[in-house]
Scaffold this motif. Structure first.
Motif, PDB file in Angstrom:
ATOM      1  N   PRO A  81       0.815  -1.224   0.000  1.00  0.00           N
ATOM      2  CA  PRO A  81       0.000   0.000   0.000  1.00  0.00           C
ATOM      3  C   PRO A  81       0.842   1.264   0.000  1.00  0.00           C
ATOM      4  N   THR A  82       0.186   2.349  -0.361  1.00  0.00           N
ATOM      5  CA  THR A  82       0.776   3.682  -0.301  1.00  0.00           C
ATOM      6  C   THR A  82       0.349   4.325   1.010  1.00  0.00           C
ATOM      7  N   TRP A  83       1.289   4.940   1.698  1.00  0.00           N
ATOM      8  CA  TRP A  83       0.968   5.695   2.909  1.00  0.00           C
ATOM      9  C   TRP A  83       0.928   7.175   2.542  1.00  0.00           C
ATOM     10  N   ILE A  84      -0.102   7.842   3.022  1.00  0.00           N
ATOM     11  CA  ILE A  84      -0.334   9.245   2.705  1.00  0.00           C
ATOM     12  C   ILE A  84      -0.381  10.041   4.002  1.00  0.00           C
ATOM     13  N   VAL A  85       0.428  11.091   4.074  1.00  0.00           N
ATOM     14  CA  VAL A  85       0.467  11.962   5.249  1.00  0.00           C
ATOM     15  C   VAL A  85      -0.164  13.303   4.885  1.00  0.00           C
ATOM     16  N   VAL A  86      -1.070  13.754   5.748  1.00  0.00           N
ATOM     17  CA  VAL A  86      -1.678  15.069   5.647  1.00  0.00           C
ATOM     18  C   VAL A  86      -1.320  15.770   6.957  1.00  0.00           C
ATOM     19  N   ALA A  87      -0.569  16.883   6.872  1.00  0.00           N
ATOM     20  CA  ALA A  87      -0.031  17.456   8.113  1.00  0.00           C
ATOM     21  C   ALA A  87       0.095  18.972   8.075  1.00  0.00           C
ATOM     22  N   ASN A  88       0.097  19.530   9.272  1.00  0.00           N
ATOM     23  CA  ASN A  88       0.539  20.899   9.506  1.00  0.00           C
ATOM     24  C   ASN A  88       1.355  20.855  10.794  1.00  0.00           C
ATOM     25  N   ALA A  89       1.695  21.989  11.366  1.00  0.00           N
ATOM     26  CA  ALA A  89       2.561  22.002  12.550  1.00  0.00           C
ATOM     27  C   ALA A  89       1.862  21.498  13.809  1.00  0.00           C
ATOM     28  N   PHE A  90       0.531  21.422  13.791  1.00  0.00           N
ATOM     29  CA  PHE A  90      -0.237  21.050  14.974  1.00  0.00           C
ATOM     30  C   PHE A  90      -0.794  19.627  14.930  1.00  0.00           C
ATOM     31  N   GLN A  91      -1.184  19.179  13.743  1.00  0.00           N
ATOM     32  CA  GLN A  91      -1.823  17.865  13.629  1.00  0.00           C
ATOM     33  C   GLN A  91      -1.428  17.178  12.330  1.00  0.00           C
ATOM     34  N   ALA A  92      -1.551  15.868  12.345  1.00  0.00           N
ATOM     35  CA  ALA A  92      -1.256  15.087  11.144  1.00  0.00           C
ATOM     36  C   ALA A  92      -2.115  13.828  11.158  1.00  0.00           C
ATOM     37  N   GLN A  93      -2.396  13.347   9.974  1.00  0.00           N
ATOM     38  CA  GLN A  93      -3.137  12.105   9.818  1.00  0.00           C
ATOM     39  C   GLN A  93      -2.370  11.238   8.830  1.00  0.00           C
ATOM     40  N   LEU A  94      -2.199   9.981   9.182  1.00  0.00           N
ATOM     41  CA  LEU A  94      -1.562   9.013   8.296  1.00  0.00           C
ATOM     42  C   LEU A  94      -2.646   8.098   7.750  1.00  0.00           C
ATOM     43  N   TYR A  95      -2.709   8.013   6.427  1.00  0.00           N
ATOM     44  CA  TYR A  95      -3.685   7.164   5.746  1.00  0.00           C
ATOM     45  C   TYR A  95      -2.955   6.087   4.963  1.00  0.00           C
ATOM     46  N   GLU A  96      -3.706   5.056   4.623  1.00  0.00           N
ATOM     47  CA  GLU A  96      -3.182   3.982   3.779  1.00  0.00           C
ATOM     48  C   GLU A  96      -4.151   3.799   2.619  1.00  0.00           C
ATOM     49  N   ARG A  97      -3.591   3.544   1.456  1.00  0.00           N
ATOM     50  CA  ARG A  97      -4.396   3.261   0.260  1.00  0.00           C
ATOM     51  C   ARG A  97      -3.803   2.006  -0.375  1.00  0.00           C
TER      52      ARG A  97
END
Length: 146
Positions: free
Chosen positions: A3-19
């Protein structure tokens, strides 16, 4: 196919997703929150600025070379990168995508080790942390078309 791991982030929060496959929906893997990033520099720094003697016998204050907020952002980015590298070295993902606020994206990329950096398939300096579900999917798709 890994799978591909996708990070969505800023300096305060982040989410790691998998596709699992390119057209599959995002599956949340892990959330990260760094409340210290929301604090003002004065709240982060409990010490007074350093000082030094001048040639005339007076004192002058100086600011640290690296602001405390920058240190906190790097600490948070390191936490995210450590998790990504665990996935890469544990053979749990085959590609990485990074979508992060500009300063955070630069920090993330600088902290990635060689094997992890080679797996970065796409990155964009954009903060998508306010989005989820279909809206996030659509915004990522827009970024991938560019």
């Amino acid at each position: 196919m890994k799978p591909t791991w996708i990070v969505v982030a800023n300096a305060f929060q982040a989410q790691l997703y998998e596709r699992a496959k390119p057209r599959d929906p995002l599956q949340p893997l892990e959330s990260f929150v760094h409340p210290e990033s929301r604090l003002k520099s004065a709240e982060l720094n409990d010490d007074q600025p350093g000082s030094t003697m001048t040639q005339g016998g007076g004192h002058t204050a100086y600011s640290p070379a690296v602001e405390m907020k920058d240190k906190e952002q790097e600490k948070f980015a390191r936490q995210i990168v450590d998790r990504l590298q665990q996935g890469v070295h544990g053979d749990r993902c085959g590609a990485l995508m990074l979508f992060a606020a500009p300063a955070m994206l630069g920090t993330l990329r600088n902290l990635l080790d060689g094997p992890s950096a080679k797996l970065v398939q796409h990155s964009a300096a954009i903060d998508l942390t306010a989005f989820s579900g279909r809206e996030l999917e659509a915004r990522i798709a827009q970024q991938l078309e560019r």
